[in-house]
Design an enzyme around this catalytic site. Structure first.
Site, PDB file in Angstrom:
ATOM      1  CE  LYS A  58     -20.407  24.265   8.893  1.00 30.79           C
ATOM      2  NZ  LYS A  58     -20.542  24.032  10.323  1.00 30.79           N
TER       3      LYS A  58
ATOM      4  NE  ARG B  91     -15.132  16.762   4.869  1.00 26.42           N
ATOM      5  CZ  ARG B  91     -15.608  17.401   5.937  1.00 26.42           C
ATOM      6  NH1 ARG B  91     -15.494  16.877   7.134  1.00 26.42           N
ATOM      7  NH2 ARG B  91     -16.180  18.569   5.814  1.00 26.42           N
TER       8      ARG B  91
ATOM      9  CD  GLU C 239     -18.793  25.184  15.296  1.00 21.89           C
ATOM     10  OE1 GLU C 239     -18.023  24.378  14.746  1.00 21.89           O
ATOM     11  OE2 GLU C 239     -18.418  26.216  15.874  1.00 21.89           O
TER      12      GLU C 239
HETATM   13  P1  ATP Z   1     -16.401  23.063   9.601  1.00 22.71           P
HETATM   14  O1  ATP Z   1     -16.484  23.546   8.178  1.00 22.71           O
HETATM   15  O2  ATP Z   1     -16.610  24.132  10.618  1.00 22.71           O
HETATM   16  O3  ATP Z   1     -15.294  22.096   9.885  1.00 22.71           O
HETATM   17  P2  ATP Z   1     -18.193  20.872   9.368  1.00 22.71           P
HETATM   18  O4  ATP Z   1     -18.351  20.918   7.885  1.00 22.71           O
HETATM   19  O5  ATP Z   1     -17.468  19.761  10.010  1.00 22.71           O
HETATM   20  O6  ATP Z   1     -17.681  22.240   9.886  1.00 22.71           O
HETATM   21  P3  ATP Z   1     -20.341  20.522  11.251  1.00 22.71           P
HETATM   22  O7  ATP Z   1     -21.474  21.431  11.451  1.00 22.71           O
HETATM   23  O8  ATP Z   1     -19.395  20.316  12.361  1.00 22.71           O
HETATM   24  O9  ATP Z   1     -19.626  21.026   9.946  1.00 22.71           O
HETATM   25  O10 ATP Z   1     -20.827  19.146  10.698  1.00 22.71           O
HETATM   26  C1  ATP Z   1     -21.925  18.418  11.193  1.00 22.71           C
HETATM   27  C2  ATP Z   1     -21.841  17.009  10.711  1.00 22.71           C
HETATM   28  O11 ATP Z   1     -21.826  16.950   9.300  1.00 22.71           O
HETATM   29  C3  ATP Z   1     -20.577  16.330  11.198  1.00 22.71           C
HETATM   30  O12 ATP Z   1     -20.918  15.065  11.731  1.00 22.71           O
HETATM   31  C4  ATP Z   1     -19.738  16.180   9.964  1.00 22.71           C
HETATM   32  O13 ATP Z   1     -18.986  15.019  10.025  1.00 22.71           O
HETATM   33  C5  ATP Z   1     -20.782  16.133   8.848  1.00 22.71           C
HETATM   34  N1  ATP Z   1     -20.222  16.647   7.600  1.00 22.71           N
HETATM   35  C6  ATP Z   1     -19.708  17.869   7.387  1.00 22.71           C
HETATM   36  N2  ATP Z   1     -19.216  17.973   6.140  1.00 22.71           N
HETATM   37  C7  ATP Z   1     -19.437  16.780   5.537  1.00 22.71           C
HETATM   38  C8  ATP Z   1     -19.159  16.250   4.230  1.00 22.71           C
HETATM   39  N3  ATP Z   1     -18.560  16.981   3.287  1.00 22.71           N
HETATM   40  N4  ATP Z   1     -19.524  14.975   3.970  1.00 22.71           N
HETATM   41  C9  ATP Z   1     -20.149  14.251   4.897  1.00 22.71           C
HETATM   42  N5  ATP Z   1     -20.445  14.683   6.142  1.00 22.71           N
HETATM   43  C10 ATP Z   1     -20.093  15.933   6.468  1.00 22.71           C
HETATM   44 MG    MG Z   2     -17.106  20.288  12.374  1.00 26.29          MG
END
Ligand code: ATP
Ligand code: MG
Length: 580
Positions: free
Chosen positions: A286, A276, A39
């Site tokens: 974020k 994660r 995003e």
């Molecule tokens: P928010 O903080 O807004 O919830 P987010 O960290 O989920 O956002 P996105 O931009 O939606 O961020 O994430 C893009 C991709 O990165 C998604 O497929 C998410 O699953 C993956 N992702 C985000 N954080 C992690 C993490 N800590 N470990 C592994 N994958 C991650």
């Molecule tokens: Mg997200």
């Protein structure tokens, strides 16, 4: 060097096993297509890199394609600035996407699909507040309560949804919900919201074209489907959303095939989830990172203490070390916390193989070599290997002279016989990659602080010559005074003082490590003079230059460097506590 030995077969992770099984069974005609779906509402962090390595890694390994898709369905938080930095960070990591898509590319199709759902009696406009809807959701063991609007006529739903899109309804006053099952044990099935009204912010790409925006659950699976994604890989928190992902796909694939994808009725994307990444002594939300940036608690998104990709880069992490780290931690279905020490260990091992060694003096005192010529015709240039014992990695020139900077701690006026470095009284000490010297005395100011150390050198003891083989108990670092550069050195440490700031009660900002940055100055050997300029671009990407400052740690040249001032950031110290 060592890396070449590490080519043994690695066992497959569970996602690779799934992919291989699908390939063997000819699922989706053996096509492999993944996507990385950020995003654009913030900068990428090392958690995202775990997903990037998976998404791009699967495509690379199985000769498929990984596309970049910006999941831009919430105009209130998204911005073009973030799109650009995300692209730049992925390129820096060394990954190449096939195409770039935006969820907003599908707003038209998704809207049409929503209309179709309404016409088929599968969606309705709810006029209740978000609080009321939440109250009616029930609990995992108690069914929810149906909205009083659940059974309104199809015509009315159509009319209202169109009014929502025309901007005639105030934000928050109505939503479009899927009519599924208010008693389903999976709470996500209890008439999830498909569309909401957002009129307060223009969209970064579609401007004011839309007043209604699809929710994640109604956009993600469909976007995968429109593009032809075969493996939609995401993190574990989406596992509970998977049945809903499948439900929405059921409505448009197989027997319900509506021609919305070029791959035919049998094609279907599959969602799969992995754990994660969480790392000690940092935060990756974020929201929290934005707060640190906005309140000036760090210098920006690319502050070298931040877990962002641009922060890690500025800290001196290399793409190869970051990718090795991801290989080491692997992919499972179990959530856990990774020791930041492993990340530091990985970059240290990486730089150990590649970073040229140079001398830098942090607490300088002047050393005068009394028997060295007063004004030689031209400066004496010594040649030193960038990494001792590895002539193939190149050499550098070190200017020698009568006056050198050495570390204050390398000289003791009165020392016992356990002190092997400089002290008057005859002990021989080698100057790194240079001559053997013997201290003869020192000079002090009125406060008793040593201002000059005096020594004599043996002109026949130069390293690399026959006399250079003579052994000494100690080797010390030095920098020739007249050619030395002045450097601002930023000594970074962990951002938080506690292991898991997110698990602590109270304000996370009070858990910041007060010692996470110390700025000092140093005298650095003149061979780094070439760093005094604007950053060099290769393929439009700035190159970072890494060095080991002998006995001090690994450092990277910071972009704040100018023609006058060298700025170095400490990536990590030399000491590795991780393996203990
Ligand atoms: P928010 O903080 O807004 O919830 P987010 O960290 O989920 O956002 P996105 O931009 O939606 O961020 O994430 C893009 C991709 O990165 C998604 O497929 C998410 O699953 C993956 N992702 C985000 N954080 C992690 C993490 N800590 N470990 C592994 N994958 C991650
Ligand atoms: Mg997200």
């Amino acid at each position: 060097m060592e890396n070449e030995k590490q080519t043994e077969e690695k066992s497959l992770n569970f996602i690779e096993q799934i992919v291989e099984k699908d390939l063997a069974e000819g699922v989706n005609n053996g096509r492999i297509q993944t996507r990385f779906p950020p995003e654009p509402n913030g900068y990428l962090h090392i958690g995202h890199v775990k997903a990037i390595c998976m998404d791009f890694g699967i495509a690379e390994k199985y000769h498929g394609v990984c596309n970049l898709r910006f999941d831009d369905t919430n105009p209130a938080k998204e911005d073009t600035e973030y799109v650009e930095t995300i692209e730049r960070d992925i390129r820096w990591l060394g990954f190449k996407w096939g195409q770039i898509f935006y969820a907003s590319d599908y707003f038209e199709q998704l809207y049409d699909l929503a209309i179709r759902f309404i016409k088929e009696g599968k969606a309705y406009v709810d006029e209740q507040t978000a609080e009321q809807i939440a109250e009616q959701k029930g609990t995992p063991t108690e069914p929810g309560v149906a909205s009083p609007y659940r059974d309104r006529p199809i015509e009315e739903n159509l009319r209202l949804f169109e009014a929502m899109q025309r901007g005639e309804i105030e934000e928050g006053k109505m939503v479009l919900r899927a009519k599924i099952d208010m008693a389903n044990p999976n709470m996500h099935f209890r008439d999830p919201i498909m569309y909401r009204i957002i009129t307060s912010h223009p969209h970064h790409r579609t401007g004011r074209r839309w007043n209604v925006y699809p929710m994640y659950d109604f956009a993600h699976g469909q976007s995968d489907y429109f593009e032809g994604v075969t493996h939609s890989i995401c993190t574990l928190e989406f596992e509970v959303h998977r049945p809903l992902y499948d439900y929405f796909l059921d409505q448009i694939t197989g027997a319900n095939f509506a021609g919305l994808s070029p791959y035919g009725p049998d094609y279907r994307p599959k969602q799969r989830e992995f754990n994660r990444l969480n790392i000690t002594y940092t935060v990756m939300s974020k929201r929290k990172m934005l707060q640190l940036v906005k309140e000036g608690l760090v210098a920006g998104w690319d502050d070298p203490r931040m877990p962002t990709v641009c922060g890690l880069r500025r800290r001196g992490y290399t793409p190869s070390a970051i990718r090795t780290f991801m290989d080491k931690i692997g992919y499972t279905k179990v959530e856990g916390m990774i020791d930041q020490g492993l990340l530091e260990h990985t970059i240290r091992e990486d730089l150990k193989e590649t970073a040229p060694r140079v001398c830098a003096i942090f607490d300088p005192v002047k050393l005068v070599i009394t028997n060295y010529p007063e004004n030689p015709e031209k400066p004496e240039i010594l040649v030193a290997e960038n990494i001792d014992g590895h002539p193939e990695l190149g050499t550098r020139e070190m200017q020698f002279g009568k006056e050198l900077w050495i570390e204050r701690g390398d000289f003791l006026e009165e020392a016992d016989n356990k002190f092997y470095r400089l002290s008057p009284g005859g002990r021989e000490v080698r100057l790194k990659a240079s001559y053997i010297i013997q201290a003869t005395g020192c000079e002090k100011d009125e406060n008793g602080n040593i201002t000059n150390v005096y020594a004599t050198y043996d002109p026949d003891s130069k390293s690399g010559t026959e006399g250079g083989n003579r052994k000494t108990k100690a080797t010390i670092n030095w920098v020739e005074c007249h050619s030395a550069l002045y450097a601002e050195v930023r000594l970074y440490d962990r951002l938080f003082a506690v292991e898991n700031p997110s698990a602590e009660e109270g304000d996370f900002r009070e858990l910041l490590n007060p010692e996470s940055l110390k700025v000092v100055t140093a005298k650095v050997e003149g061979s780094l003079r070439s760093e005094l300029h604007e950053p060099v671009l290769v393929d439009g990407i700035e190159q970072e230059n890494h060095y080991q400052l002998l006995k001090q740690g690994y450092f990277v040249v910071d972009p704040d460097t100018t023609a006058e001032k060298l700025v170095l950031n400490r990536t990590c110290s030399l000491k590795d506590n991780y393996l203990k």
